[in-house]
Write a protein that holds these residues in place. Structure first.
Motif, mmCIF file in Angstrom:
data_model
loop_
_atom_site.group_PDB
_atom_site.id
_atom_site.type_symbol
_atom_site.label_atom_id
_atom_site.label_comp_id
_atom_site.label_asym_id
_atom_site.label_seq_id
_atom_site.Cartn_x
_atom_site.Cartn_y
_atom_site.Cartn_z
ATOM 1 N N UNK A 137 24.400 -6.421 -9.425
ATOM 2 C CA UNK A 137 25.328 -7.475 -9.815
ATOM 3 C C UNK A 137 24.932 -8.003 -11.186
ATOM 4 N N UNK A 138 25.903 -8.115 -12.112
ATOM 5 C CA UNK A 138 25.553 -8.637 -13.443
ATOM 6 C C UNK A 138 25.098 -10.098 -13.370
ATOM 7 N N UNK A 139 24.203 -10.480 -14.280
ATOM 8 C CA UNK A 139 23.774 -11.874 -14.355
ATOM 9 C C UNK A 139 24.822 -12.719 -15.058
ATOM 10 N N UNK A 140 25.620 -12.070 -15.909
ATOM 11 C CA UNK A 140 26.712 -12.754 -16.602
ATOM 12 C C UNK A 140 27.786 -11.707 -16.867
ATOM 13 N N UNK A 141 29.052 -12.079 -16.717
ATOM 14 C CA UNK A 141 30.131 -11.118 -16.895
ATOM 15 C C UNK A 141 31.358 -11.801 -17.496
ATOM 16 N N UNK A 142 32.010 -11.105 -18.437
ATOM 17 C CA UNK A 142 33.217 -11.619 -19.081
ATOM 18 C C UNK A 142 34.271 -10.520 -19.106
ATOM 19 N N UNK A 143 35.462 -10.829 -18.614
ATOM 20 C CA UNK A 143 36.577 -9.887 -18.700
ATOM 21 C C UNK A 143 37.186 -10.062 -20.082
ATOM 22 N N UNK A 144 37.089 -9.020 -20.908
ATOM 23 C CA UNK A 144 37.609 -9.077 -22.273
ATOM 24 C C UNK A 144 39.118 -8.856 -22.307
ATOM 25 N N UNK A 145 39.622 -8.069 -21.377
ATOM 26 C CA UNK A 145 41.045 -7.772 -21.342
ATOM 27 C C UNK A 145 41.397 -7.200 -19.979
ATOM 28 N N UNK A 146 42.635 -7.417 -19.588
ATOM 29 C CA UNK A 146 43.140 -6.885 -18.339
ATOM 30 C C UNK A 146 44.568 -6.413 -18.570
ATOM 31 N N UNK A 147 44.924 -5.250 -18.044
ATOM 32 C CA UNK A 147 46.295 -4.763 -18.207
ATOM 33 C C UNK A 147 46.701 -3.922 -17.008
ATOM 34 N N UNK A 148 48.001 -3.852 -16.784
ATOM 35 C CA UNK A 148 48.552 -3.124 -15.639
ATOM 36 C C UNK A 148 48.663 -1.631 -15.958
ATOM 37 N N UNK A 149 48.497 -0.832 -14.918
ATOM 38 C CA UNK A 149 48.716 0.602 -15.032
ATOM 39 C C UNK A 149 50.190 0.827 -14.711
ATOM 40 N N UNK A 150 50.932 1.276 -15.702
ATOM 41 C CA UNK A 150 52.374 1.483 -15.533
ATOM 42 C C UNK A 150 52.628 2.939 -15.186
#
Length: 157
Positions: A137-150
């Protein structure tokens, strides 16, 4: 006499070997050490990582919320370390473009495409001690981007 001579020779050779092994240690106290094989002061080998490492990677999320790591081959060809660096650079420069590229590549992949609905570009910090003890498990995590699979008609063929 012969025995004494062989003892002195063995002692002398042993001292020379010890000196040869210990000699490179002096470069630890030189202001600008010279890099050479097999001893290296190159940062990749000598930089103190302070027990942690940052990684940028790709995650796929299914409709039921299950997450899975996506293969680096969705981003490019080449070795894992080469593509991993490409992922980190692209995520720093334009994470949305990287996310879209991976989502499009994923839509063409029949095996993964059917379950993955969302792609996430994530940057996380991992602690070495925890990670290698089994807790990944990461000690710190940031989602930089999220996008849908079309998925369209072309992608489903």
């Amino acid at each position: 006499m012969k025995n004494r001579l062989s003892e002195r020779l063995a002692t002398g050779l042993s001292l020379l070997m010890i000196l040869a092994v210990v000699w490179p240690v002096h470069s630890n106290w030189v202001r600008k050490p010279q890099d050479s094989f097999p001893l290296s002061h190159y940062p990749m080998f000598s930089h103190d990582r302070q027990g942690k490492a940052d990684m940028t990677y790709l995650i796929g999320v299914a409709a039921d919320g299950k997450r899975q790591y996506l293969p680096y081959t969705l981003v490019g060809t080449g070795g894992m370390n080469q593509v991993r660096k490409t992922i980190a650079k692209r995520a720093k420069k334009d994470p949305a473009a990287l996310c879209q590229k991976v989502a499009k590549a994923l839509a063409r992949e029949s095996a993964l495409a059917s379950t993955i609905q969302t792609v996430k570009v994530v940057r996380s910090e991992f602690g070495f001690d925890r990670f290698f003890a089994g807790d990944q498990t990461p000690t710190r995590s940031t989602v930089l981007c999220s996008c849908a699979v079309k998925r369209d008609v072309v992608a489903q063929r």
